[in-house]
Design a protein around this motif. Structure first.
Motif, PDB file in Angstrom:
ATOM      1  N   ILE A  74       0.903  -1.031   0.118  1.00  0.00           N
ATOM      2  CA  ILE A  74       0.014   0.130  -0.044  1.00  0.00           C
ATOM      3  C   ILE A  74       0.788   1.197  -0.028  1.00  0.00           C
ATOM      4  O   ILE A  74       0.690   2.310  -0.637  1.00  0.00           O
ATOM      5  CB  ILE A  74      -0.880  -0.059   1.143  1.00  0.00           C
ATOM      6  CG1 ILE A  74      -1.952  -1.030   0.949  1.00  0.00           C
ATOM      7  CG2 ILE A  74      -1.769   1.198   1.271  1.00  0.00           C
ATOM      8  CD1 ILE A  74      -2.694  -1.392   2.536  1.00  0.00           C
ATOM      9  N   ALA A  75       1.816   1.211   0.893  1.00  0.00           N
ATOM     10  CA  ALA A  75       2.738   2.248   1.014  1.00  0.00           C
ATOM     11  C   ALA A  75       3.572   2.855  -0.408  1.00  0.00           C
ATOM     12  O   ALA A  75       3.951   3.940  -0.547  1.00  0.00           O
ATOM     13  CB  ALA A  75       3.645   2.280   2.241  1.00  0.00           C
ATOM     14  N   THR A  76       3.920   1.702  -1.108  1.00  0.00           N
ATOM     15  CA  THR A  76       4.888   1.905  -2.251  1.00  0.00           C
ATOM     16  C   THR A  76       4.351   1.922  -3.499  1.00  0.00           C
ATOM     17  O   THR A  76       4.726   2.011  -4.636  1.00  0.00           O
ATOM     18  CB  THR A  76       5.988   0.792  -2.309  1.00  0.00           C
ATOM     19  OG1 THR A  76       5.493  -0.388  -2.227  1.00  0.00           O
ATOM     20  CG2 THR A  76       6.855   0.732  -0.941  1.00  0.00           C
ATOM     21  N   LYS A  77       2.919   1.704  -3.763  1.00  0.00           N
ATOM     22  CA  LYS A  77       2.220   1.599  -5.000  1.00  0.00           C
ATOM     23  C   LYS A  77       1.981   3.092  -5.580  1.00  0.00           C
ATOM     24  O   LYS A  77       2.261   3.128  -6.816  1.00  0.00           O
ATOM     25  CB  LYS A  77       0.670   1.151  -4.457  1.00  0.00           C
ATOM     26  CG  LYS A  77      -0.047   1.105  -5.811  1.00  0.00           C
ATOM     27  CD  LYS A  77       0.486  -0.206  -6.666  1.00  0.00           C
ATOM     28  CE  LYS A  77      -0.314  -0.596  -7.612  1.00  0.00           C
ATOM     29  NZ  LYS A  77      -0.025  -1.959  -8.489  1.00  0.00           N
ATOM     30  N   HIS A  78       1.972   4.115  -4.899  1.00  0.00           N
ATOM     31  CA  HIS A  78       1.886   5.371  -5.505  1.00  0.00           C
ATOM     32  C   HIS A  78       2.801   6.436  -4.203  1.00  0.00           C
ATOM     33  O   HIS A  78       2.626   6.196  -3.180  1.00  0.00           O
ATOM     34  CB  HIS A  78       0.681   6.010  -5.885  1.00  0.00           C
ATOM     35  CG  HIS A  78      -0.153   5.130  -6.662  1.00  0.00           C
ATOM     36  ND1 HIS A  78       0.187   4.752  -7.989  1.00  0.00           N
ATOM     37  CD2 HIS A  78      -1.253   4.191  -6.582  1.00  0.00           C
ATOM     38  CE1 HIS A  78      -0.894   3.936  -8.709  1.00  0.00           C
ATOM     39  NE2 HIS A  78      -1.525   3.640  -7.617  1.00  0.00           N
ATOM     40  N   PRO A  79       3.265   7.470  -4.904  1.00  0.00           N
ATOM     41  CA  PRO A  79       3.663   8.388  -3.953  1.00  0.00           C
ATOM     42  C   PRO A  79       2.640   9.054  -3.083  1.00  0.00           C
ATOM     43  O   PRO A  79       1.342   8.894  -3.658  1.00  0.00           O
ATOM     44  CB  PRO A  79       4.379   9.464  -4.975  1.00  0.00           C
ATOM     45  CG  PRO A  79       4.624   8.764  -6.230  1.00  0.00           C
ATOM     46  CD  PRO A  79       3.728   7.476  -6.384  1.00  0.00           C
ATOM     47  N   GLY A 131      -5.993  -5.852   3.268  1.00  0.00           N
ATOM     48  CA  GLY A 131      -5.825  -6.484   2.313  1.00  0.00           C
ATOM     49  C   GLY A 131      -6.825  -6.231   1.014  1.00  0.00           C
ATOM     50  O   GLY A 131      -6.352  -6.547  -0.155  1.00  0.00           O
ATOM     51  N   MET A 132      -8.037  -5.648   1.484  1.00  0.00           N
ATOM     52  CA  MET A 132      -8.921  -5.562   0.369  1.00  0.00           C
ATOM     53  C   MET A 132      -8.840  -4.266  -0.175  1.00  0.00           C
ATOM     54  O   MET A 132      -9.403  -3.690  -1.056  1.00  0.00           O
ATOM     55  CB  MET A 132     -10.363  -5.366   1.330  1.00  0.00           C
ATOM     56  CG  MET A 132     -10.684  -6.974   1.388  1.00  0.00           C
ATOM     57  SD  MET A 132     -10.906  -8.141   0.207  1.00  0.00           S
ATOM     58  CE  MET A 132     -12.041  -7.439  -0.865  1.00  0.00           C
ATOM     59  N   SER A 140      -8.321 -12.985  -7.848  1.00  0.00           N
ATOM     60  CA  SER A 140      -9.691 -12.816  -7.921  1.00  0.00           C
ATOM     61  C   SER A 140     -10.227 -12.845  -6.522  1.00  0.00           C
ATOM     62  O   SER A 140      -9.651 -13.228  -5.477  1.00  0.00           O
ATOM     63  CB  SER A 140     -10.229 -14.211  -8.413  1.00  0.00           C
ATOM     64  OG  SER A 140     -11.794 -14.316  -8.529  1.00  0.00           O
ATOM     65  N   ASP A 141     -11.577 -12.166  -6.592  1.00  0.00           N
ATOM     66  CA  ASP A 141     -11.940 -12.147  -4.951  1.00  0.00           C
ATOM     67  C   ASP A 141     -13.410 -13.059  -5.152  1.00  0.00           C
ATOM     68  O   ASP A 141     -14.358 -12.907  -4.375  1.00  0.00           O
ATOM     69  CB  ASP A 141     -12.610 -10.685  -5.036  1.00  0.00           C
ATOM     70  CG  ASP A 141     -11.446  -9.804  -4.525  1.00  0.00           C
ATOM     71  OD1 ASP A 141     -10.372 -10.265  -4.209  1.00  0.00           O
ATOM     72  OD2 ASP A 141     -11.413  -8.606  -4.708  1.00  0.00           O
ATOM     73  N   ASN A 142     -13.742 -13.879  -6.344  1.00  0.00           N
ATOM     74  CA  ASN A 142     -14.848 -14.360  -6.561  1.00  0.00           C
ATOM     75  C   ASN A 142     -14.400 -15.989  -6.223  1.00  0.00           C
ATOM     76  O   ASN A 142     -13.686 -16.696  -6.885  1.00  0.00           O
ATOM     77  CB  ASN A 142     -15.410 -14.496  -8.015  1.00  0.00           C
ATOM     78  CG  ASN A 142     -16.657 -15.282  -8.352  1.00  0.00           C
ATOM     79  OD1 ASN A 142     -16.939 -15.828  -7.600  1.00  0.00           O
ATOM     80  ND2 ASN A 142     -17.057 -15.250  -9.374  1.00  0.00           N
ATOM     81  N   PRO A 143     -15.063 -16.607  -5.183  1.00  0.00           N
ATOM     82  CA  PRO A 143     -14.512 -18.048  -4.623  1.00  0.00           C
ATOM     83  C   PRO A 143     -15.196 -19.234  -5.617  1.00  0.00           C
ATOM     84  O   PRO A 143     -14.759 -20.186  -5.544  1.00  0.00           O
ATOM     85  CB  PRO A 143     -15.308 -18.106  -3.398  1.00  0.00           C
ATOM     86  CG  PRO A 143     -16.433 -17.193  -3.375  1.00  0.00           C
ATOM     87  CD  PRO A 143     -16.130 -15.946  -4.176  1.00  0.00           C
ATOM     88  N   GLN A 150      -6.373 -20.324  -6.155  1.00  0.00           N
ATOM     89  CA  GLN A 150      -4.644 -20.410  -6.467  1.00  0.00           C
ATOM     90  C   GLN A 150      -4.078 -18.939  -5.999  1.00  0.00           C
ATOM     91  O   GLN A 150      -2.624 -18.802  -6.197  1.00  0.00           O
ATOM     92  CB  GLN A 150      -4.669 -20.388  -8.002  1.00  0.00           C
ATOM     93  CG  GLN A 150      -5.240 -21.507  -8.805  1.00  0.00           C
ATOM     94  CD  GLN A 150      -5.117 -21.592 -10.302  1.00  0.00           C
ATOM     95  OE1 GLN A 150      -4.901 -20.607 -10.857  1.00  0.00           O
ATOM     96  NE2 GLN A 150      -5.043 -22.774 -10.842  1.00  0.00           N
ATOM     97  N   SER A 151      -5.025 -18.030  -5.396  1.00  0.00           N
ATOM     98  CA  SER A 151      -4.370 -16.800  -4.809  1.00  0.00           C
ATOM     99  C   SER A 151      -3.411 -16.859  -3.684  1.00  0.00           C
ATOM    100  O   SER A 151      -3.935 -17.468  -2.681  1.00  0.00           O
ATOM    101  CB  SER A 151      -5.508 -15.991  -4.760  1.00  0.00           C
ATOM    102  OG  SER A 151      -5.234 -14.812  -4.236  1.00  0.00           O
ATOM    103  N   HIS A 152      -2.343 -16.408  -3.873  1.00  0.00           N
ATOM    104  CA  HIS A 152      -1.359 -16.726  -2.645  1.00  0.00           C
ATOM    105  C   HIS A 152      -1.915 -15.278  -1.717  1.00  0.00           C
ATOM    106  O   HIS A 152      -1.872 -15.738  -0.269  1.00  0.00           O
ATOM    107  CB  HIS A 152      -0.111 -15.826  -3.198  1.00  0.00           C
ATOM    108  CG  HIS A 152       1.032 -15.928  -1.916  1.00  0.00           C
ATOM    109  ND1 HIS A 152       1.697 -16.924  -1.544  1.00  0.00           N
ATOM    110  CD2 HIS A 152       1.598 -14.909  -1.209  1.00  0.00           C
ATOM    111  CE1 HIS A 152       2.468 -16.769  -0.614  1.00  0.00           C
ATOM    112  NE2 HIS A 152       2.413 -15.602  -0.326  1.00  0.00           N
ATOM    113  N   PHE A 153      -2.580 -14.394  -2.168  1.00  0.00           N
ATOM    114  CA  PHE A 153      -3.309 -13.575  -1.082  1.00  0.00           C
ATOM    115  C   PHE A 153      -4.409 -14.164  -0.083  1.00  0.00           C
ATOM    116  O   PHE A 153      -4.263 -14.155   0.988  1.00  0.00           O
ATOM    117  CB  PHE A 153      -3.775 -12.312  -1.785  1.00  0.00           C
ATOM    118  CG  PHE A 153      -4.721 -11.535  -0.837  1.00  0.00           C
ATOM    119  CD1 PHE A 153      -4.237 -10.473  -0.103  1.00  0.00           C
ATOM    120  CD2 PHE A 153      -6.278 -11.520  -0.893  1.00  0.00           C
ATOM    121  CE1 PHE A 153      -5.052  -9.874   0.684  1.00  0.00           C
ATOM    122  CE2 PHE A 153      -6.886 -11.068  -0.109  1.00  0.00           C
ATOM    123  CZ  PHE A 153      -6.497  -9.792   0.600  1.00  0.00           C
TER     124      PHE A 153
END
Length: 233
Positions: A74-79, A131-132, A140-143, A150-153
């Motif tokens: 979150i902190a490094t995605k954008h300035p 995380g959201m 994917s957010d669809n179970p 397969q999502s690591h998240f």
């Protein structure tokens, strides 16, 4: 590599150096504890306590490195200037991060079942909330889609919940056979997720370019598997 690239390596480095060695020790002590209880095997009398203590440390480590990963992404995605929501949103997310850490610390100390359940759920809710955020990549957010499983998240989110559950229910696990069986079942599932995370984590690392490579890599067409030609020098 730039500083931001090293920050992105914190999560996998801590997993390799800290979490997976702890996992091996916890699983070994779990087997010894079970053997000593059921077959009267001549293991040291301290194996049960060591298993519980190291399991608690493992759970705390898992939650901590998930929070670190989310905070870094979150902190490094954008300035800060183009950060969606600006400083106010960033401040709220920082409160969630700190609150999750406080809830984890409180979970380690409180004794009453209601408090343990409350702080465990608060910590997990904080992990899910961070995380959201749109900065955090998810397949994917669809179970009902294969990519979700397969999502690591989402594997990390489920693993975090199982770890917090084990810490919150520790006294009941010691006292009641039914809770002990539930603990064993939950941690067999956790072991399978650890295995899957060990596979999906390196897979995702292969897909994350270095910071100076991102403008070009993200301009590629992933469906057609083509990239724009390099700019002339």
């Amino acid at each position: 590599m730039q500083t931001v690239d090293w920050l992105w390596l914190l999560h996998p480095a801590l997993a390799v150096v800290l979490v997976y060695p702890l996992l091996g020790m916890v699983l070994r002590l779990a087997q010894q504890t079970r053997d000593r209880r059921l077959t009267q095997a001549k293991h040291p009398a301290t194996v049960g306590r060591d298993h519980a203590d190291l399991g608690k440390l493992l759970a705390g480590s898992v939650v901590a490195i998930v929070l670190i990963a989310e905070a870094v992404v979150i902190a490094t995605k954008h300035p800060l200037s183009p950060f969606e929501g600006g400083g106010q949103r960033l401040g709220l997310l920082l409160l969630v991060l700190v609150g999750s850490g406080i809830a984890l610390a409180a979970l380690w100390r409180v004794k009453r079942p209601a408090y343990r359940a409350s702080f465990g759920l608060l910590c997990w809710a904080g992990v899910i909330t961070l995380g959201m955020q749109p900065e955090v990549f998810r397949l994917s957010d669809n179970p009902f889609e294969l990519a979700f499983w397969q999502s690591h998240f989402w594997g990390g989110i489920g693993l975090t919940g199982l770890m917090l559950f084990s810490v919150a229910c520790r006294p009941e696990i010691h006292k009641h056979l039914r809770w002990r069986r539930l603990h064993v079942s939950a941690n067999l599932l956790a072991a399978l997720i650890f295995l899957a995370q060990g596979i999906s984590g390196p897979r995702d690392l292969l897909e994350i370019p270095l910071s100076w490579q991102k403008p070009t890599i993200y301009a590629c067409d992933y469906t057609a598997r083509t990239c724009p030609p390099p700019a002339p020098r």
